[in-house]
Design an enzyme around this catalytic site. Structure first.
Site, PDB file in Angstrom:
ATOM      1  N   GLY A  68     130.329  57.053 -19.714  1.00  0.00           N
ATOM      2  CA  GLY A  68     130.188  56.921 -21.168  1.00  0.00           C
ATOM      3  C   GLY A  68     131.026  57.936 -21.926  1.00  0.00           C
ATOM      4  CG  ASN A  70     136.445  55.866 -23.705  1.00  0.00           C
ATOM      5  OD1 ASN A  70     137.469  56.241 -24.263  1.00  0.00           O
ATOM      6  ND2 ASN A  70     136.425  55.506 -22.433  1.00  0.00           N
ATOM      7  CD1 TRP A  71     128.716  56.388 -27.957  1.00  0.00           C
ATOM      8  CD2 TRP A  71     127.441  56.157 -26.130  1.00  0.00           C
ATOM      9  NE1 TRP A  71     127.425  56.204 -28.367  1.00  0.00           N
ATOM     10  CE2 TRP A  71     126.625  56.049 -27.269  1.00  0.00           C
ATOM     11  CE3 TRP A  71     126.858  56.034 -24.859  1.00  0.00           C
ATOM     12  CZ2 TRP A  71     125.247  55.842 -27.179  1.00  0.00           C
ATOM     13  CZ3 TRP A  71     125.496  55.815 -24.768  1.00  0.00           C
ATOM     14  CH2 TRP A  71     124.701  55.714 -25.901  1.00  0.00           C
ATOM     15  CG  HIS A 128     137.090  61.652 -15.798  1.00  0.00           C
ATOM     16  ND1 HIS A 128     136.067  61.321 -16.655  1.00  0.00           N
ATOM     17  CD2 HIS A 128     138.099  60.780 -16.067  1.00  0.00           C
ATOM     18  CE1 HIS A 128     136.458  60.298 -17.418  1.00  0.00           C
ATOM     19  NE2 HIS A 128     137.675  59.959 -17.086  1.00  0.00           N
ATOM     20  CG  PHE A 249     128.590  48.615 -26.858  1.00  0.00           C
ATOM     21  CD1 PHE A 249     129.299  49.211 -25.817  1.00  0.00           C
ATOM     22  CD2 PHE A 249     128.575  47.231 -26.937  1.00  0.00           C
ATOM     23  CE1 PHE A 249     129.985  48.438 -24.887  1.00  0.00           C
ATOM     24  CE2 PHE A 249     129.251  46.458 -26.012  1.00  0.00           C
ATOM     25  CZ  PHE A 249     129.953  47.067 -24.982  1.00  0.00           C
ATOM     26  NE  ARG A 269     131.103  46.495 -17.107  1.00  0.00           N
ATOM     27  CZ  ARG A 269     129.984  45.999 -16.592  1.00  0.00           C
ATOM     28  NH1 ARG A 269     129.911  44.717 -16.343  1.00  0.00           N
ATOM     29  NH2 ARG A 269     128.944  46.776 -16.329  1.00  0.00           N
ATOM     30  CE  LYS A 270     127.238  42.141 -18.284  1.00  0.00           C
ATOM     31  NZ  LYS A 270     126.326  41.673 -17.221  1.00  0.00           N
ATOM     32  N   GLY A 271     127.851  48.086 -21.938  1.00  0.00           N
ATOM     33  CA  GLY A 271     127.233  49.199 -22.659  1.00  0.00           C
ATOM     34  C   GLY A 271     125.721  49.237 -22.552  1.00  0.00           C
TER      35      GLY A 271
END
Ligand code: A3P
Length: 313
Positions: A68, A70-71, A128, A249, A269-271
């Site tokens: 997550g 990017n969030w 990361h 999202f 994608r789905k989040g």
């Protein structure tokens, strides 16, 4: 590589084009026993990163791929903007914002660290990497780090789809093949279990705050409030709601879709939570449960992940 104000999307587009000229087994290289995508990382940049001089007012987001990041980048960038009295529009601006440098510390050319010396504070960077592969100045200068973790079954699921969506990673014919590689350290940025084990050694330090993807999903406003308090950024109720709204999202996906539909579908994608239930076999569940139990469950970070809630059928 160009050296100023590049869009992350343009950078990724170029990397995908470069990757399309390579064979599957040429897409990754190993550095200190961990694999990285050859089109966006390099041994030269890793070497240069070692002597990167962090500042005590840098803002760092640490998170394994697909947890997550990017969030959280959106949330942290908005909080920094608020701390600088910048006005935020109601809508998330997606790719329109072009950071001075690729925000992931280990991604980019080796000269980037020289250029970063000239950037004004506070500098934002995501990573990361495991702590032992970060420049020692980060810990010496007690830089504040927000550590983001996500339940390993959803991380693996998300990583599988990402690997098949973005050409810089080797793609997989089957989920089973990806699962085997994920469990045996053969994916980019190495083993998630080792990542959790290593970061666990740092989580009691006063300059580190841990947050889980799942707790943010459950109550984003509370998470943002806690993050702002950790970085000592005062927030009005209105500003808090704005950050939550801009980082939703739907908002992030919609905004990137306007210019980059394909990449938007890959990144956003789905989040959600528990998509792993659509992929994991009984045997794979047992295997991951065992590894988690052996390597992470007994640690503080392991407990924070609430494995029994999010990773048991
Ligand atoms: P899924 O693949 O499960 O949908 P990263 O940003 O570290 O690459 O992580 C990607 C994961 O975070 C993806 O998970 C993505 O959909 C999810 N994500 C991205 N933005 C999000 C948001 N605003 N809210 C919730 N999840 C988000």
């Amino acid at each position: 590589m160009e050296n100023s104000r590049k869009s992350l999307i343009d950078f990724v587009d170029k990397a995908v084009a470069a990757a399309s000229l390579l064979n599957r087994d040429e897409l990754m290289f190993s550095y200190k026993g961990i694999l990285y995508p050859v089109t966006i990382c390099s041994p030269e940049a890793f070497k240069a990163l070692e002597s990167f001089e962090a500042r005590s007012d840098d803002v760092i987001l640490a998170g394994y791929p697909k947890s997550g990041t990017n969030w959280l980048r959106r949330i942290l960038n908005d909080l920094i903007a608020i701390s600088q009295n910048k006005t935020l529009s109601k809508e998330s601006s997606g790719d329109a914002e072009k950071p001075e440098e690729i925000p992931y510390l280990e991604v980019g050319d080796p000269e980037k660290y020289e250029r970063m010396m000239k950037l004004p504070s506070p500098r934002f960077m995501a990573t990361h990497l495991c702590p032992e592969n970060l420049p020692t100045s980060i810990f010496r200068n007690k830089v504040k780090i927000l550590l983001l973790v996500r339940n390993p079954k959803d991380v693996a699921t998300s990583f599988f789809h990402f690997s098949n969506g973005l050409g810089i990673f080797p793609s997989y014919d089957t989920w089973d093949d990806f699962f085997t590689d994920f469990m045996s350290k053969k994916v980019a940025w190495g083993s998630y279990f080792e990542y959790l084990y290593e970061w666990n050694k740092y989580i009691d330090k006063e300059n580190i705050m841990t947050i889980t993807y799942e707790e943010l999903k459950e109550n984003c406003a509370l998470g943002v409030k806690n993050i702002a308090a950790f970085f000592r950024i005062p927030l009005t109720e209105e500003e808090l709601q704005l950050v939550v709204e801009r980082s939703s999202f739907q908002s992030m996906k919609k905004n990137l879709e306007k210019t980059h539909r394909t990449i938007s579908n890959i990144l956003f994608r789905k989040g959600g939570v528990s998509d792993w239930k659509n992929l994991f076999s009984e045997e794979q569940n047992e295997k991951m449960d065992k590894v988690f139990e052996e390597q992470v469950a007994g640690t503080k970070l392991g407990k924070k992940l609430k494995y029994d809630v999010y990773c048991k059928a």
